[in-house]
Design a protein around this motif. Structure first.
Motif, PDB file in Angstrom:
ATOM      1  N   UNK A 184       0.837  -1.194   0.000  1.00  0.00           N
ATOM      2  CA  UNK A 184       0.000   0.000   0.000  1.00  0.00           C
ATOM      3  C   UNK A 184       0.875   1.249   0.000  1.00  0.00           C
ATOM      4  N   UNK A 185       0.275   2.341  -0.443  1.00  0.00           N
ATOM      5  CA  UNK A 185       0.890   3.662  -0.307  1.00  0.00           C
ATOM      6  C   UNK A 185      -0.191   4.617   0.201  1.00  0.00           C
ATOM      7  N   UNK A 186       0.110   5.315   1.285  1.00  0.00           N
ATOM      8  CA  UNK A 186      -0.805   6.314   1.830  1.00  0.00           C
ATOM      9  C   UNK A 186      -0.227   7.690   1.554  1.00  0.00           C
ATOM     10  N   UNK A 187      -0.988   8.529   0.892  1.00  0.00           N
ATOM     11  CA  UNK A 187      -0.538   9.882   0.537  1.00  0.00           C
ATOM     12  C   UNK A 187      -1.386  10.881   1.291  1.00  0.00           C
ATOM     13  N   UNK A 195       2.662  17.651   3.313  1.00  0.00           N
ATOM     14  CA  UNK A 195       2.536  16.507   2.414  1.00  0.00           C
ATOM     15  C   UNK A 195       3.461  15.378   2.864  1.00  0.00           C
ATOM     16  N   UNK A 196       2.897  14.179   2.945  1.00  0.00           N
ATOM     17  CA  UNK A 196       3.668  13.014   3.379  1.00  0.00           C
ATOM     18  C   UNK A 196       3.243  11.793   2.577  1.00  0.00           C
ATOM     19  N   UNK A 197       4.199  10.903   2.332  1.00  0.00           N
ATOM     20  CA  UNK A 197       3.924   9.661   1.613  1.00  0.00           C
ATOM     21  C   UNK A 197       4.468   8.502   2.434  1.00  0.00           C
ATOM     22  N   UNK A 198       3.611   7.534   2.710  1.00  0.00           N
ATOM     23  CA  UNK A 198       3.983   6.374   3.521  1.00  0.00           C
ATOM     24  C   UNK A 198       3.825   5.119   2.663  1.00  0.00           C
ATOM     25  N   UNK A 199       4.872   4.305   2.620  1.00  0.00           N
ATOM     26  CA  UNK A 199       4.858   3.101   1.798  1.00  0.00           C
ATOM     27  C   UNK A 199       5.125   1.874   2.669  1.00  0.00           C
ATOM     28  N   UNK A 200       4.520   0.762   2.317  1.00  0.00           N
ATOM     29  CA  UNK A 200       4.772  -0.470   3.062  1.00  0.00           C
ATOM     30  C   UNK A 200       3.652  -1.462   2.873  1.00  0.00           C
ATOM     31  N   UNK A 201       3.653  -2.492   3.683  1.00  0.00           N
ATOM     32  CA  UNK A 201       2.541  -3.451   3.672  1.00  0.00           C
ATOM     33  C   UNK A 201       1.421  -2.902   4.551  1.00  0.00           C
ATOM     34  N   UNK A 202       0.254  -3.489   4.418  1.00  0.00           N
ATOM     35  CA  UNK A 202      -0.882  -3.050   5.240  1.00  0.00           C
ATOM     36  C   UNK A 202      -0.553  -3.187   6.721  1.00  0.00           C
ATOM     37  N   UNK A 203       0.079  -4.285   7.096  1.00  0.00           N
ATOM     38  CA  UNK A 203       0.429  -4.492   8.496  1.00  0.00           C
ATOM     39  C   UNK A 203       1.425  -3.459   9.001  1.00  0.00           C
ATOM     40  N   UNK A 204       2.426  -3.142   8.191  1.00  0.00           N
ATOM     41  CA  UNK A 204       3.428  -2.153   8.580  1.00  0.00           C
ATOM     42  C   UNK A 204       2.810  -0.769   8.749  1.00  0.00           C
TER      43      UNK A 204
END
Length: 280
Positions: A184-187, A195-204
């Protein structure tokens, strides 16, 4: 009498410098601007030194506005439609109006610009050649999980909008339905100061959200990777596509059969076109 036109004008999603020169000119020149929230749009116009007539068009009055707007266009008026931020009709009001005007033969002109959806996809780093936009998920967990369950086997990238007060619950439901390992990526707050971008697995990302309260503030675009098919699943999907194409080719030309098969299977249209040619 000049022809009436409705311009669908994209406005910034945060950074006002993203407003296009063409968009500013149209908003200054039209006879009237229909806005989702006139207070928000008045602030935008004031920033650019634009004075114009504003009227509201939102979810609660859109259906009632259609006839009067159509009458204004028949009088030759030039009108603009804007939402609070981004491109009109993309999870914002305007569909009923534009559909009715198109059916009636009125001219509707896009003035492109900012879109949170496209901005998010451009930097998410997940496949963008094919994607599904789902807008906002339902507010209640039971309905939300049902919607997420429906895309569990979707091979294309899936995009959602989400609000600050539901982002944590949404991530919990993603884990419950799609699993902890889905990429997933949450923007957050695209084009804005924080502005922030978070990347990883759903669990992370669930764990990161729990540890960082700032991560749950603002407006969000959530981009979820599609399901990766195993080699056996890909072969099964191709066989299923062959069966569908064989039936469609009895009634349709190759190109139309491939396009319809793509809608039914979720497979790339170019791939199915080649399969259809082979079957022919």
């Amino acid at each position: 009498m000049k022809q009436g036109i409705l311009y669908c004008v994209a406005t910034p999603i945060g950074n006002l410098a993203d407003m296009t020169e063409r968009g500013k000119r149209i908003l200054a020149e039209v006879d009237k601007i229909y806005a989702e929230d006139t207070r928000v749009t008045r602030g935008l116009l004031t920033h650019f030194g634009i004075q114009n007539t504003l009227a509201s068009l939102h979810d609660h009055n859109e259906a009632d506005r259609v006839a009067s707007i159509q009458a204004e266009l028949e009088q030759g008026m030039q009108l603009a439609l804007v939402s609070d931020a981004g491109t009109p009709l993309i999870s914002d009001p305007g569909y009923k109006l534009v559909h009715a005007l198109g059916e009636a033969g009125h001219k509707v002109v896009p003035i492109p610009g900012a879109s949170a959806l496209i901005a998010a996809l451009s930097v998410a780093g997940l496949p963008t050649d094919r994607f599904v936009f789902e807008g906002f998920l339902p507010a209640k967990s039971v309905s939300r999980r049902k919607c997420l369950e429906s895309v569990k086997d979707e091979p294309r990238t899936v995009v959602y909008y989400e609000s600050s007060h539901r982002i944590a619950d949404m991530l919990d439901d993603v884990v419950a339905t799609l699993g902890t390992d889905r990429r997933m990526v949450i923007l957050r707050e695209l084009t804005k100061l924080f502005e922030s971008i978070y990347r990883g697995t759903a669990g992370e990302l669930v764990a990161q959200l729990a540890a960082d309260t700032n991560m749950s503030r603002g407006e969000f675009v959530v981009v979820i990777a599609g399901k990766v098919l195993t080699e056996d699943q890909e072969q099964l999907s191709a066989l299923r596509a062959d069966s569908i194409l064989a039936v469609l080719l009895e009634e349709l030309p190759v190109r139309q059969a491939a396009a319809l098969a793509a809608r039914l299977t979720g497979l790339p249209k170019n791939q199915l076109y080649k399969q259809a040619l082979a079957l022919e």
